[in-house]
Design a protein around this motif. Sequence first.
Motif, PDB file in Angstrom:
ATOM      1  N   TYR A 117       0.893  -1.234  -0.055  1.00  0.00           N
ATOM      2  CA  TYR A 117      -0.111  -0.050  -0.036  1.00  0.00           C
ATOM      3  C   TYR A 117       1.017   1.185  -0.009  1.00  0.00           C
ATOM      4  CZ  TYR A 117      -4.558  -2.245   0.572  1.00  0.00           C
ATOM      5  OH  TYR A 117      -5.708  -3.074   0.342  1.00  0.00           O
ATOM      6  N   ARG A 118       2.309   1.150  -0.182  1.00  0.00           N
ATOM      7  CA  ARG A 118       3.089   2.298  -0.124  1.00  0.00           C
ATOM      8  C   ARG A 118       2.555   3.247  -1.340  1.00  0.00           C
ATOM      9  NH1 ARG A 118       7.865   0.569   2.440  1.00  0.00           N
ATOM     10  NH2 ARG A 118       6.739  -0.115   4.508  1.00  0.00           N
ATOM     11  N   HIS A 119       2.060   2.765  -2.427  1.00  0.00           N
ATOM     12  CA  HIS A 119       1.888   3.696  -3.443  1.00  0.00           C
ATOM     13  C   HIS A 119       0.546   4.511  -3.393  1.00  0.00           C
ATOM     14  CE1 HIS A 119      -0.702   0.094  -3.937  1.00  0.00           C
ATOM     15  NE2 HIS A 119      -1.593   0.830  -4.724  1.00  0.00           N
ATOM     16  N   ALA A 120      -0.337   4.093  -2.299  1.00  0.00           N
ATOM     17  CA  ALA A 120      -1.563   4.561  -1.900  1.00  0.00           C
ATOM     18  C   ALA A 120      -1.842   5.950  -1.760  1.00  0.00           C
ATOM     19  CB  ALA A 120      -2.484   3.652  -1.042  1.00  0.00           C
ATOM     20  N   THR A 121      -2.771   6.717  -2.406  1.00  0.00           N
ATOM     21  CA  THR A 121      -2.783   8.047  -2.367  1.00  0.00           C
ATOM     22  C   THR A 121      -3.747   8.443  -1.304  1.00  0.00           C
ATOM     23  OG1 THR A 121      -4.907   8.337  -3.707  1.00  0.00           O
ATOM     24  CG2 THR A 121      -2.906   8.491  -4.895  1.00  0.00           C
ATOM     25  N   PRO A 122      -3.669   9.575  -0.676  1.00  0.00           N
ATOM     26  CA  PRO A 122      -4.575  10.091   0.407  1.00  0.00           C
ATOM     27  C   PRO A 122      -6.132   9.403   0.193  1.00  0.00           C
ATOM     28  CG  PRO A 122      -2.977  11.707   0.171  1.00  0.00           C
ATOM     29  CD  PRO A 122      -2.779  10.647  -0.977  1.00  0.00           C
ATOM     30  N   GLU A 123      -6.642   9.968  -1.094  1.00  0.00           N
ATOM     31  CA  GLU A 123      -7.840   9.871  -1.486  1.00  0.00           C
ATOM     32  C   GLU A 123      -8.234   8.244  -1.441  1.00  0.00           C
ATOM     33  OE1 GLU A 123      -6.214  13.567  -2.767  1.00  0.00           O
ATOM     34  OE2 GLU A 123      -5.679  11.368  -3.344  1.00  0.00           O
ATOM     35  N   GLU A 124      -7.184   7.359  -1.873  1.00  0.00           N
ATOM     36  CA  GLU A 124      -7.613   6.033  -1.776  1.00  0.00           C
ATOM     37  C   GLU A 124      -7.415   5.693  -0.540  1.00  0.00           C
ATOM     38  OE1 GLU A 124      -5.420   4.845  -5.993  1.00  0.00           O
ATOM     39  OE2 GLU A 124      -4.188   4.775  -4.333  1.00  0.00           O
ATOM     40  N   ILE A 125      -6.802   6.062   0.456  1.00  0.00           N
ATOM     41  CA  ILE A 125      -6.961   5.388   1.764  1.00  0.00           C
ATOM     42  C   ILE A 125      -8.155   5.986   2.487  1.00  0.00           C
ATOM     43  CG2 ILE A 125      -5.808   6.084   4.177  1.00  0.00           C
ATOM     44  CD1 ILE A 125      -3.158   6.115   2.740  1.00  0.00           C
ATOM     45  N   ASP A 126      -8.604   7.091   2.124  1.00  0.00           N
ATOM     46  CA  ASP A 126      -9.990   7.686   2.399  1.00  0.00           C
ATOM     47  C   ASP A 126     -11.184   6.621   1.976  1.00  0.00           C
ATOM     48  OD1 ASP A 126      -8.799   9.742   3.954  1.00  0.00           O
ATOM     49  OD2 ASP A 126      -8.963  11.020   2.418  1.00  0.00           O
ATOM     50  N   ALA A 127     -10.979   6.318   0.777  1.00  0.00           N
ATOM     51  CA  ALA A 127     -12.063   5.373   0.351  1.00  0.00           C
ATOM     52  C   ALA A 127     -11.928   4.176   0.912  1.00  0.00           C
ATOM     53  CB  ALA A 127     -11.620   5.157  -1.202  1.00  0.00           C
ATOM     54  N   LEU A 128     -10.928   3.551   1.304  1.00  0.00           N
ATOM     55  CA  LEU A 128     -10.688   2.308   2.065  1.00  0.00           C
ATOM     56  C   LEU A 128     -11.460   2.502   3.401  1.00  0.00           C
ATOM     57  CD1 LEU A 128      -7.083   1.108   1.137  1.00  0.00           C
ATOM     58  CD2 LEU A 128      -9.328  -0.225   0.673  1.00  0.00           C
ATOM     59  N   GLN A 129     -11.141   3.583   4.044  1.00  0.00           N
ATOM     60  CA  GLN A 129     -11.669   3.981   5.324  1.00  0.00           C
ATOM     61  C   GLN A 129     -13.356   4.014   5.247  1.00  0.00           C
ATOM     62  OE1 GLN A 129      -9.804   4.583   8.785  1.00  0.00           O
ATOM     63  NE2 GLN A 129     -11.916   3.708   8.983  1.00  0.00           N
ATOM     64  N   ALA A 130     -13.711   4.518   4.225  1.00  0.00           N
ATOM     65  CA  ALA A 130     -15.316   4.527   4.106  1.00  0.00           C
ATOM     66  C   ALA A 130     -15.650   3.225   3.664  1.00  0.00           C
ATOM     67  CB  ALA A 130     -15.460   5.402   2.900  1.00  0.00           C
ATOM     68  N   GLU A 131     -15.038   2.343   3.232  1.00  0.00           N
ATOM     69  CA  GLU A 131     -15.526   1.212   2.570  1.00  0.00           C
ATOM     70  C   GLU A 131     -15.625   0.186   4.011  1.00  0.00           C
ATOM     71  OE1 GLU A 131     -12.991  -0.792  -0.048  1.00  0.00           O
ATOM     72  OE2 GLU A 131     -13.396   0.907  -1.792  1.00  0.00           O
ATOM     73  N   VAL A 132     -14.417   0.443   4.800  1.00  0.00           N
ATOM     74  CA  VAL A 132     -14.284  -0.490   6.157  1.00  0.00           C
ATOM     75  C   VAL A 132     -15.737   0.023   7.165  1.00  0.00           C
ATOM     76  CG1 VAL A 132     -13.189  -0.689   8.250  1.00  0.00           C
ATOM     77  CG2 VAL A 132     -12.051  -0.942   5.907  1.00  0.00           C
ATOM     78  N   ASP A 133     -15.848   1.383   7.178  1.00  0.00           N
ATOM     79  CA  ASP A 133     -16.714   1.912   8.279  1.00  0.00           C
ATOM     80  C   ASP A 133     -18.006   1.335   7.681  1.00  0.00           C
ATOM     81  OD1 ASP A 133     -14.923   3.249   9.252  1.00  0.00           O
ATOM     82  OD2 ASP A 133     -15.393   5.312   8.484  1.00  0.00           O
ATOM     83  N   ALA A 134     -18.335   1.395   6.374  1.00  0.00           N
ATOM     84  CA  ALA A 134     -19.722   0.821   5.885  1.00  0.00           C
ATOM     85  C   ALA A 134     -19.948  -0.670   6.136  1.00  0.00           C
ATOM     86  CB  ALA A 134     -19.937   1.213   4.416  1.00  0.00           C
ATOM     87  N   GLY A 135     -18.852  -1.012   6.044  1.00  0.00           N
ATOM     88  CA  GLY A 135     -19.032  -2.855   6.257  1.00  0.00           C
ATOM     89  C   GLY A 135     -19.051  -2.851   7.758  1.00  0.00           C
ATOM     90  N   TRP A 136     -18.395  -2.249   8.621  1.00  0.00           N
ATOM     91  CA  TRP A 136     -18.805  -2.373   9.988  1.00  0.00           C
ATOM     92  C   TRP A 136     -20.215  -2.015  10.423  1.00  0.00           C
ATOM     93  CZ3 TRP A 136     -15.557  -4.377  13.751  1.00  0.00           C
ATOM     94  CH2 TRP A 136     -15.959  -3.908  14.870  1.00  0.00           C
ATOM     95  N   ALA A 137     -20.609  -0.995   9.933  1.00  0.00           N
ATOM     96  CA  ALA A 137     -22.007  -0.421  10.130  1.00  0.00           C
ATOM     97  C   ALA A 137     -22.909  -1.655   9.954  1.00  0.00           C
ATOM     98  CB  ALA A 137     -22.392   0.673   9.601  1.00  0.00           C
ATOM     99  N   ARG A 138     -22.949  -2.328   8.687  1.00  0.00           N
ATOM    100  CA  ARG A 138     -23.664  -3.247   8.365  1.00  0.00           C
ATOM    101  C   ARG A 138     -23.629  -4.423   9.160  1.00  0.00           C
ATOM    102  NH1 ARG A 138     -21.865  -2.032   3.231  1.00  0.00           N
ATOM    103  NH2 ARG A 138     -20.385  -3.703   3.257  1.00  0.00           N
ATOM    104  N   LEU A 139     -22.365  -5.006   9.635  1.00  0.00           N
ATOM    105  CA  LEU A 139     -22.230  -5.811  10.646  1.00  0.00           C
ATOM    106  C   LEU A 139     -22.938  -5.719  11.952  1.00  0.00           C
ATOM    107  CD1 LEU A 139     -21.045  -8.581  11.480  1.00  0.00           C
ATOM    108  CD2 LEU A 139     -18.829  -7.452  11.803  1.00  0.00           C
ATOM    109  N   LEU A 140     -22.722  -4.418  12.475  1.00  0.00           N
ATOM    110  CA  LEU A 140     -23.475  -4.084  13.682  1.00  0.00           C
ATOM    111  C   LEU A 140     -25.021  -4.130  13.511  1.00  0.00           C
ATOM    112  CD1 LEU A 140     -21.305  -1.080  14.731  1.00  0.00           C
ATOM    113  CD2 LEU A 140     -21.125  -3.420  15.587  1.00  0.00           C
TER     114      LEU A 140
END
Length: 301
Positions: free
Chosen positions: A262-285
């Motif tokens: 993930y060394r190549h990942a841009t700040p925008e891609e990291i933010d997108a991954l965070q949003a994906e994880v948050d959405a998945g976590w909310a569905r699980l809860l």
Amino acid sequence: MRALAVGYEPILSSGHAACPGCIEALTVRHVAAALGTNTVAVVPPSCMAIIAGPQPFSSFKIPVYQPSLEASAAAATGLRRALDAQEKRDTLVAVFAGDGGTYDIGFQCLSSAAERNEDFIYFCFDNEGYMNTGAQKSSATPHFAKTGSTPAGKASKKKNLTEIMAAHGVPYVATACAGYLADLIRKGEKATRIRGTRIITLLVPCLDGWGLADDCGLEAARFAVESGVFPLYEVEEGCRYTLNEAGKTRPVRDYLSLQRRYRHATPEEIDALQAEVDAGWARLLERVAASRESGLTPSAK
């Protein structure tokens, strides 16, 4: 638990062919101990097949059958029925497969076996790629990860195998990792007490494929759980959800920073991954809460 007891006899022998620091070898050591010696293992082509060794040799002290990459669930089905015909119903059949042979090439076979509720335990050792052939991407590879076949980063998201298999309505589906060893062993032992198709996905960070330091495998596994990238939970009968680690305590960025892929990942891609994880976590809860409200599951543990 017997797998943690001092002096228990290991089922995976020393001198196996795993890479130094390999988390998969550590994981299978405790998983196999939880299953016990009255077990037959099915090991398709994978890192685990290399660790176990080529037939007729094996690092396991239990019988091992190595089928083709796509046929693990079918092989486990046949072994189960053969053992039942010999009235050896107490002998466990366990599959030790990688994500390539589970999420991808063996998925049709596994889905068919789950639809029939065949009686075996299926462990997917998920290192998120075809690691022993050059670290190419699989459908278990997460979004934006650099692999041998996605040098600019994977353009699609990781397949949610746990939810897909839970939708089959099988008795038991779970996630686990060696970073939370007591939870891993408990789930392995619990699976031995259930009949029907049981599927446990085990996160096994690959030191070379992920670009981790030699002593960083367990830390990466813990960070995956703590960031919500790999939540630890169980689904029984397709509808009873139990969350085993209730906190999401660190940002995804902390987890990604450990990995060269993930060394190549841009700040925008990291933010997108965070949003994906948050959405998945909310569905699980939501699913866990719905299970509690209906009285299907106990509180998170």
